[in-house]
Motif scaffolding. Structure first.
Motif, PDB file in Angstrom:
ATOM      1  N   GLN A   1      -3.017 -14.334   6.986  1.00 52.25           N
ATOM      2  CA  GLN A   1      -1.654 -14.886   6.886  1.00 52.25           C
ATOM      3  C   GLN A   1      -1.334 -15.221   5.424  1.00 52.25           C
ATOM      4  OE1 GLN A   1       0.416 -15.575   9.746  1.00 52.25           O
ATOM      5  NE2 GLN A   1       2.010 -15.910   8.211  1.00 52.25           N
ATOM      6  N   GLN A   2      -2.282 -15.884   4.779  1.00 52.19           N
ATOM      7  CA  GLN A   2      -2.089 -16.299   3.383  1.00 52.19           C
ATOM      8  C   GLN A   2      -1.905 -15.083   2.469  1.00 52.19           C
ATOM      9  OE1 GLN A   2      -5.576 -18.389   1.914  1.00 52.19           O
ATOM     10  NE2 GLN A   2      -4.870 -18.291  -0.206  1.00 52.19           N
ATOM     11  N   MET A   3      -2.732 -14.071   2.640  1.00 50.90           N
ATOM     12  CA  MET A   3      -2.643 -12.896   1.761  1.00 50.90           C
ATOM     13  C   MET A   3      -1.359 -12.103   2.044  1.00 50.90           C
ATOM     14  SD  MET A   3      -6.554 -11.502   1.322  1.00 50.90           S
ATOM     15  CE  MET A   3      -6.708 -10.935   2.991  1.00 50.90           C
ATOM     16  N   ALA A   4      -0.940 -12.076   3.302  1.00 52.66           N
ATOM     17  CA  ALA A   4       0.299 -11.356   3.636  1.00 52.66           C
ATOM     18  C   ALA A   4       1.489 -12.050   2.982  1.00 52.66           C
ATOM     19  CB  ALA A   4       0.467 -11.290   5.153  1.00 52.66           C
ATOM     20  N   GLU A   5       1.527 -13.381   3.099  1.00 52.30           N
ATOM     21  CA  GLU A   5       2.660 -14.117   2.502  1.00 52.30           C
ATOM     22  C   GLU A   5       2.682 -13.941   0.990  1.00 52.30           C
ATOM     23  OE1 GLU A   5       2.390 -18.129   3.958  1.00 52.30           O
ATOM     24  OE2 GLU A   5       2.822 -17.461   6.018  1.00 52.30           O
ATOM     25  N   ARG A   6       1.498 -14.021   0.391  1.00 51.14           N
ATOM     26  CA  ARG A   6       1.406 -13.876  -1.064  1.00 51.14           C
ATOM     27  C   ARG A   6       1.918 -12.496  -1.509  1.00 51.14           C
ATOM     28  NH1 ARG A   6       2.240 -14.079  -5.893  1.00 51.14           N
ATOM     29  NH2 ARG A   6       0.609 -13.738  -7.426  1.00 51.14           N
ATOM     30  N   THR A   7       1.558 -11.458  -0.785  1.00 54.57           N
ATOM     31  CA  THR A   7       1.944 -10.095  -1.184  1.00 54.57           C
ATOM     32  C   THR A   7       3.442  -9.874  -0.966  1.00 54.57           C
ATOM     33  OG1 THR A   7      -0.256  -9.450  -0.462  1.00 54.57           O
ATOM     34  CG2 THR A   7       1.267  -7.673  -0.973  1.00 54.57           C
ATOM     35  N   ARG A   8       3.949 -10.397   0.148  1.00 56.39           N
ATOM     36  CA  ARG A   8       5.399 -10.251   0.389  1.00 56.39           C
ATOM     37  C   ARG A   8       6.187 -10.970  -0.718  1.00 56.39           C
ATOM     38  NH1 ARG A   8       4.778 -12.568   6.394  1.00 56.39           N
ATOM     39  NH2 ARG A   8       3.529 -10.883   7.246  1.00 56.39           N
TER      40      ARG A   8
ATOM     41  N   PHE B   1       5.723   1.780  -1.141  1.00 57.86           N
ATOM     42  CA  PHE B   1       4.292   1.775  -1.433  1.00 57.86           C
ATOM     43  C   PHE B   1       3.658   0.674  -0.586  1.00 57.86           C
ATOM     44  CE2 PHE B   1       6.309  -0.932  -4.633  1.00 57.86           C
ATOM     45  CZ  PHE B   1       5.517  -2.067  -4.669  1.00 57.86           C
ATOM     46  N   ARG B   2       2.347   0.836  -0.362  1.00 58.23           N
ATOM     47  CA  ARG B   2       1.674  -0.101   0.538  1.00 58.23           C
ATOM     48  C   ARG B   2       0.508  -0.790  -0.177  1.00 58.23           C
ATOM     49  NH1 ARG B   2      -0.048   3.593   5.411  1.00 58.23           N
ATOM     50  NH2 ARG B   2      -0.794   4.827   3.649  1.00 58.23           N
ATOM     51  N   ILE B   3       0.429  -2.076   0.032  1.00 57.69           N
ATOM     52  CA  ILE B   3      -0.711  -2.835  -0.481  1.00 57.69           C
ATOM     53  C   ILE B   3      -1.462  -3.387   0.730  1.00 57.69           C
ATOM     54  CG2 ILE B   3      -1.462  -4.835  -1.842  1.00 57.69           C
ATOM     55  CD1 ILE B   3       1.105  -4.495  -3.520  1.00 57.69           C
ATOM     56  N   ALA B   4      -2.736  -3.023   0.833  1.00 57.94           N
ATOM     57  CA  ALA B   4      -3.526  -3.498   1.975  1.00 57.94           C
ATOM     58  C   ALA B   4      -4.152  -4.840   1.643  1.00 57.94           C
ATOM     59  CB  ALA B   4      -4.609  -2.482   2.298  1.00 57.94           C
ATOM     60  N   HIS B   5      -4.128  -5.729   2.618  1.00 55.69           N
ATOM     61  CA  HIS B   5      -4.819  -7.025   2.474  1.00 55.69           C
ATOM     62  C   HIS B   5      -5.504  -7.332   3.793  1.00 55.69           C
ATOM     63  CE1 HIS B   5      -0.768  -8.016   3.970  1.00 55.69           C
ATOM     64  NE2 HIS B   5      -0.286  -7.503   2.852  1.00 55.69           N
TER      65      HIS B   5
ATOM     66  N   LEU C   1      -7.231 -10.170  -4.226  1.00 59.13           N
ATOM     67  CA  LEU C   1      -5.829  -9.749  -4.169  1.00 59.13           C
ATOM     68  C   LEU C   1      -5.118 -10.175  -5.459  1.00 59.13           C
ATOM     69  CD1 LEU C   1      -3.419  -8.578  -2.539  1.00 59.13           C
ATOM     70  CD2 LEU C   1      -3.101 -10.862  -1.560  1.00 59.13           C
ATOM     71  N   GLU C   2      -5.381 -11.404  -5.910  1.00 59.23           N
ATOM     72  CA  GLU C   2      -4.767 -11.891  -7.152  1.00 59.23           C
ATOM     73  C   GLU C   2      -5.139 -10.996  -8.325  1.00 59.23           C
ATOM     74  OE1 GLU C   2      -2.408 -14.031  -7.482  1.00 59.23           O
ATOM     75  OE2 GLU C   2      -2.605 -14.549  -5.352  1.00 59.23           O
ATOM     76  N   GLU C   3      -6.407 -10.613  -8.367  1.00 58.01           N
ATOM     77  CA  GLU C   3      -6.899  -9.751  -9.447  1.00 58.01           C
ATOM     78  C   GLU C   3      -6.086  -8.446  -9.450  1.00 58.01           C
ATOM     79  OE1 GLU C   3     -11.196  -8.794  -9.082  1.00 58.01           O
ATOM     80  OE2 GLU C   3     -10.548  -6.709  -9.346  1.00 58.01           O
ATOM     81  N   PHE C   4      -5.891  -7.886  -8.272  1.00 58.59           N
ATOM     82  CA  PHE C   4      -5.157  -6.615  -8.178  1.00 58.59           C
ATOM     83  C   PHE C   4      -3.687  -6.808  -8.571  1.00 58.59           C
ATOM     84  CE2 PHE C   4      -2.724  -3.544  -5.487  1.00 58.59           C
ATOM     85  CZ  PHE C   4      -3.076  -2.402  -6.194  1.00 58.59           C
ATOM     86  N   LEU C   5      -3.084  -7.892  -8.100  1.00 56.85           N
ATOM     87  CA  LEU C   5      -1.663  -8.121  -8.405  1.00 56.85           C
ATOM     88  C   LEU C   5      -1.474  -8.322  -9.905  1.00 56.85           C
ATOM     89  CD1 LEU C   5      -0.552 -10.369  -5.375  1.00 56.85           C
ATOM     90  CD2 LEU C   5      -0.209  -7.897  -5.678  1.00 56.85           C
ATOM     91  N   THR C   6      -2.442  -8.949 -10.553  1.00 55.71           N
ATOM     92  CA  THR C   6      -2.355  -9.157 -12.001  1.00 55.71           C
ATOM     93  C   THR C   6      -2.406  -7.809 -12.727  1.00 55.71           C
ATOM     94  OG1 THR C   6      -3.436 -11.273 -11.718  1.00 55.71           O
ATOM     95  CG2 THR C   6      -3.431 -10.378 -13.942  1.00 55.71           C
ATOM     96  N   VAL C   7      -3.305  -6.941 -12.288  1.00 62.24           N
ATOM     97  CA  VAL C   7      -3.420  -5.612 -12.910  1.00 62.24           C
ATOM     98  C   VAL C   7      -2.117  -4.826 -12.652  1.00 62.24           C
ATOM     99  CG1 VAL C   7      -4.660  -3.414 -12.826  1.00 62.24           C
ATOM    100  CG2 VAL C   7      -5.918  -5.564 -12.712  1.00 62.24           C
ATOM    101  N   LEU C   8      -1.621  -4.942 -11.429  1.00 64.19           N
ATOM    102  CA  LEU C   8      -0.383  -4.251 -11.063  1.00 64.19           C
ATOM    103  C   LEU C   8       0.776  -4.751 -11.940  1.00 64.19           C
ATOM    104  CD1 LEU C   8       0.705  -2.213  -9.062  1.00 64.19           C
ATOM    105  CD2 LEU C   8       0.720  -3.965  -7.304  1.00 64.19           C
ATOM    106  N   ASP C   9       0.849  -6.058 -12.110  1.00 65.10           N
ATOM    107  CA  ASP C   9       1.876  -6.643 -12.998  1.00 65.10           C
ATOM    108  C   ASP C   9       1.810  -6.011 -14.373  1.00 65.10           C
ATOM    109  OD1 ASP C   9       3.039  -8.425 -11.306  1.00 65.10           O
ATOM    110  OD2 ASP C   9       1.845 -10.156 -11.948  1.00 65.10           O
ATOM    111  N   GLY C  10       0.589  -5.909 -14.905  1.00 65.89           N
ATOM    112  CA  GLY C  10       0.386  -5.356 -16.239  1.00 65.89           C
ATOM    113  C   GLY C  10       0.893  -3.928 -16.313  1.00 65.89           C
ATOM    114  N   GLU C  11       0.565  -3.131 -15.319  1.00 65.65           N
ATOM    115  CA  GLU C  11       0.952  -1.714 -15.326  1.00 65.65           C
ATOM    116  C   GLU C  11       2.465  -1.549 -15.144  1.00 65.65           C
ATOM    117  OE1 GLU C  11      -0.820   0.725 -16.359  1.00 65.65           O
ATOM    118  OE2 GLU C  11      -2.585  -0.537 -16.523  1.00 65.65           O
ATOM    119  N   LEU C  12       3.065  -2.429 -14.337  1.00 68.97           N
ATOM    120  CA  LEU C  12       4.513  -2.324 -14.121  1.00 68.97           C
ATOM    121  C   LEU C  12       5.265  -2.633 -15.399  1.00 68.97           C
ATOM    122  CD1 LEU C  12       4.853  -3.972 -10.595  1.00 68.97           C
ATOM    123  CD2 LEU C  12       5.459  -1.617 -11.182  1.00 68.97           C
TER     124      LEU C  12
END
Ligand code: PLP
Length: 353
Positions: free
Chosen positions: A264-271, A329-333, A342-353
């Motif tokens: 639940q926590q990871m889904a909310e964070r990703t949304r 696009f889909r992000i699996a959690h 998940l945070e690590e991935f979102l940070t890398v994704l932020d950087g690339e975007l």
């Protein structure tokens, strides 16, 4: 370079599982296998909250999805379709020579209890299939509401794919009245691919007894005969079953409710991440998956390039499935993924975007 998987399956597998899988081989007609089989199916019953039979099949999920149709559809099947995998299940039903209708809603929408009710009220069907969590679109349909409607149609086999939702939230198979619940292990259960699990209640087994041309490999009655001896009809993927044994222990050690809360926590964070970054959410509120987020590419990002760049950084990223590739696009959690990863991935994704 190995890429850490943020695609919706297969997903990252914990090292302890690979270790468990490397145990010395045993014969599947030896008592050691019967012990393993009995232990694993008992733990699965606990996970699924059911005392129905639980079977282990050596195949990916579609093997058993095909098997369920061959064993349980006697007259006509309603295949509820709201994405790539449920569309495919209809195709598979027809290829098995069964009479079936695709009850379609647009990709991105859930199957609703109302739709199930109006469809089955026609009296045309003796079986229905649906996918609880459509991995292609990130849509989770309201299983408890649908289960409530299904009580009105006891003659209709309730066949549910929970491939990408099992263990991420409560799915009490018995209470929901699911006659046959099916999942492969490479998504929500975070194991390597090659093993599928399914339940069959008394009604499903009684139906199978009346259906011809069930084939051999997925004949439910063969599974029943062998289950009585804690065994499988054909040689099972023993190493994977050792892996599942280990994973079930890990799930109960984490605590099933903790596992649900983590999802639940990871889904909310990703949304939230997707919306804060100018992306839409493909699924409507109330039907959003807990195990993956399907984001709409409102920013018109070149997803193919993004995927390559993330791969260079060591992350596998999914740029959409089938006809919505590039638009979403889909992000699996799911599985054993931890919020920090998940945070690590979102940070890398932020950087690339
Ligand atoms: C919900 C769902 N059902 C079925 C399948 C098909 O599973 P398999 O490739 O294991 O046969 C998938 C795979 O992606 C899935 O996500």
């Amino acid at each position: 370079m190995h890429k850490k998987l943020f695609i919706p399956g297969p997903i990252n597998v914990a090292p302890e599982i690979f270790e468990a899988m490397s145990q010395p081989m045993i014969g599947h007609r030896m008592k050691e296998y019967a012990e393993l089989h009995g232990r694993v199916t008992s733990a699965l019953k606990l996970l699924l909250n059911t005392d129905d039979r639980v079977f282990l099949a050596t195949s990916s999920a579609f093997g058993v999805m095909e098997g369920a149709v061959r064993n349980l559809v006697k007259g006509r099947c309603a295949n509820f379709c709201n994405g790539a995998f449920s569309d495919k299940w209809h195709d598979v039903t027809l290829r098995c020579g069964k009479e079936a209708d695709a009850i379609k809603v647009p990709w991105g929408q859930p199957i609703t209890a109302e739709l199930v009710n109006t469809t089955l009220a026609s009296g045309k069907y003796d079986s229905m299939t649906m996918i609880h969590n459509e991995t292609s679109t990130g849509v989770m349909s309201p299983l408890p509401e649908i289960a409530e409607v299904m009580r009105k149609y006891p003659q209709v086999m309730f066949i549910v794919d929970t491939v990408s939702s099992i263990s991420a939230l409560p799915i009490p198979v018995k209470d929901l009245g699911i006659n046959c619940c099916i999942f492969g292990v490479q998504k929500a259960l975070a194991l390597p691919p090659g093993l599928a699990v399914f339940t069959a209640d008394e009604k499903a087994i009684a139906r199978a007894k009346t259906v011809e041309n069930r084939g051999y490999y997925f004949d439910f009655l063969e599974f029943v005969t062998n289950d009585d001896k804690n065994n499988t009809p054909s040689t099972p993927c023993i190493s994977l079953i050792y892996g599942l044994d280990c994973q079930l222990k890990r799930i109960f050690a984490e605590g099933i409710e903790t596992r649900w809360a983590r999802h639940q926590q990871m889904a909310e964070r990703t949304r939230n991440w997707a919306q804060e970054h100018g992306f839409g959410l493909f699924a409507p509120e109330g039907a959003r998956s807990l195990t993956l987020t399907c984001a709409e590419n409102h920013r018109d990002i070149d997803l193919a390039t993004l995927k390559t760049r993330l791969a260079d950084r060591g992350y596998a990223f999914d740029d959409g499935y089938g006809k919505i590739k590039g638009k979403t696009f889909r992000i699996a959690h799911m599985g054993d993924l931890q919020p920090a990863e998940l945070e690590e991935f979102l940070t890398v994704l932020d950087g690339e975007l």
